[in-house]
Design an enzyme around this catalytic site. Structure first.
Site, mmCIF file in Angstrom:
data_model
loop_
_atom_site.group_PDB
_atom_site.id
_atom_site.type_symbol
_atom_site.label_atom_id
_atom_site.label_comp_id
_atom_site.label_asym_id
_atom_site.label_seq_id
_atom_site.Cartn_x
_atom_site.Cartn_y
_atom_site.Cartn_z
ATOM 1 N N CYS A 112 51.010 24.473 16.032
ATOM 2 C CA CYS A 112 49.853 23.623 16.305
ATOM 3 C C CYS A 112 48.542 24.246 15.841
ATOM 4 O O CYS A 112 47.548 23.538 15.655
ATOM 5 C CB CYS A 112 49.766 23.305 17.798
ATOM 6 S SG CYS A 112 51.216 22.444 18.449
ATOM 7 N N HIS A 251 42.423 21.215 19.566
ATOM 8 C CA HIS A 251 43.793 20.738 19.411
ATOM 9 C C HIS A 251 44.071 19.686 20.474
ATOM 10 O O HIS A 251 43.764 19.867 21.657
ATOM 11 C CB HIS A 251 44.758 21.916 19.550
ATOM 12 C CG HIS A 251 46.198 21.529 19.614
ATOM 13 N ND1 HIS A 251 46.758 20.599 18.773
ATOM 14 C CD2 HIS A 251 47.204 21.947 20.442
ATOM 15 C CE1 HIS A 251 48.041 20.458 19.067
ATOM 16 N NE2 HIS A 251 48.334 21.269 20.073
ATOM 17 N N ASN A 281 50.357 14.709 20.713
ATOM 18 C CA ASN A 281 50.246 16.029 20.095
ATOM 19 C C ASN A 281 50.934 15.989 18.731
ATOM 20 O O ASN A 281 52.156 15.939 18.643
ATOM 21 C CB ASN A 281 50.901 17.074 20.995
ATOM 22 C CG ASN A 281 50.797 18.486 20.455
ATOM 23 O OD1 ASN A 281 50.439 18.703 19.298
ATOM 24 N ND2 ASN A 281 51.123 19.458 21.283
#
Length: 395
Positions: A112, A251, A281
């Site tokens: 990520c 994020h 996500n």
């Protein structure tokens, strides 16, 4: 020589998977997901739509926005943990599709956090002589998600975002970068099989070792502790303070984590870019998608200082602070000019892959809003786990 972001682009697949759809797949509810994560829906790649396809679509939009021809690219960096195959690098497939004949191409793996790491690499190359570097974050997280496991399947989505980093003698651009890794987090978010240590086999498949696994509580604690600290260090490397930053782009993992970042920086939530309610996500694609949306929606203006910050598997974290220089109107024009349907990545002549969409998910996708999937067919093997017992594990 300065390195500036000259253009942004993003792409999200058309298929939408809502929380209501997930209610028919696993033992969860829309209210529960929204309260604990902030996610309402996510996008899923179509059958046969791979990481390279998504990444190419976002890249073409970024190039259009930057006014840079693919033939002028010196390097392509792709951040991903869901590349088309272990080799070649998926960036090479994108390079071929774009016609970027002189560009070097490679993948960067930091999960990520990958886009921020790749942006830092691109920034460094531009400052040492390259003219144009394309940095992409592209993920097909649905391919490594266990759609019977409610603790993870509610979190992830597919998508891609990209930026063009160009050399300039003008003021602005990259100001401060901070990258860290905490090795004790190596197995907090991980994919057990598929690599050299545990090659694919019938046994690894039977054990479900090709799906992402996550220790939620530890990941949540790390994220809430490190994101604000990493962002703050990047901002201070830039010679600024948090209040000087017009917009933070964190994020997009969990609304509670983003709220913790705002609190840690002593800033209101309106200084945080949030779009996880629409996409979930998307791993390495999360920050560049959010950046492109912020630019196109008018939340970023020329002269603004912005900070992008992320964390990922391996307990990597990274932040980049930049002074914005690109005309936001060009980002909108780039999105409008590129038709995603026209973008296809060349496949080998002997390609004969199976449809990666699992049956439980395919049924929902085929008839959204109508099918009722029996829970006995899709609920995890450990139905006794209580949702209230994992309220803080979302990340």
């Amino acid at each position: 020589m300065r390195a500036r972001i000259a253009g942004t682009g993003s792409y999200a697949p058309e298929r939408v998977l809502t929380n209501a759809d997930l209610e028919r797949m696993v033992d969860t509810s829309d209210d529960w997901i929204v309260e604990r994560t902030g996610i309402r829906e996510r996008r899923l790649a179509a059958p046969g739509e791979a990481c390279s396809d998504l990444g190419t679509k976002a890249a073409e939009r970024a190039l259009e926005a930057a006014g840079v021809a693919a033939s002028d690219l010196d390097m392509i960096l792709l951040a991903t943990c869901t590349g088309d195959a272990p080799l070649p690098a998926t960036a090479c497939l994108i390079q071929h599709r774009l016609g970027a004949a002189k560009a070097a191409a490679c993948d960067i793996g930091a999960a990520c956090c990958g886009f921020v790491y790749a942006l830092a690499v691109g920034d460094a190359y531009v400052k040492t002589g390259l003219r144009h570097v394309l940095v992409i974050g592209s993920e097909v997280m649905s391919a490594i998600t266990n759609w019977k496991e409610r603790n993870t399947c509610i979190l992830f989505g597919d998508g891609a975002g990209a930026v063009v980093v160009s050399a300039s003698d003008e003021p602005g651009g990259s100001l401060g970068v901070e990258l860290t890794t905490e090795p004790q987090g190596a197995y907090m978010i991980w994919l057990p099989a598929g690599g050299a240590k545990s090659p694919p086999s019938s046994e690894t498949i039977a054990r479900g070792e090709h799906y992402i696994r996550m220790e939620g509580k530890e990941t949540y604690r790390f994220a809430t502790r490190t994101l604000a600290a990493t962002a703050l260090e990047s901002v201070r490397r830039a010679g600024l303070e948090p209040d000087d930053i017009s917009l933070f782009i964190p994020h997009q993992a969990n609304i509670r984590i983003i709220e913790a970042v705002a609190k840690g920086l002593n800033l209101p939530m309106d200084r945080m870019m949030v779009n996880l309610d629409k996409y979930g996500n998307t791993s390495a694609a999360s920050v560049p998608i959010a950046l492109a949306e912020a630019v196109n929606s008018g939340r970023v203006a020329v002269g603004d200082a912005i900070c992008m910050v992320a964390f990922g598997a391996g307990f990597t974290s990274g932040a980049a602070t930049v002074r914005w220089t690109a005309d936001p109107a060009r980002g909108i024009a780039g999105d409008a000019s590129v038709d995603p349907a026209s973008v296809k990545v060349r496949l080998p002549e002997d390609w004969n892959s199976v449809d990666p969409i699992p049956a439980a998910l395919a049924e929902i996708m085929a008839r959204p809003g109508t099918v009722q999937v029996p829970l006995d067919d899709v609920v995890p093997d450990e139905p006794a786990r209580k949702q209230d017992g994992v309220t803080e594990v979302r990340s």
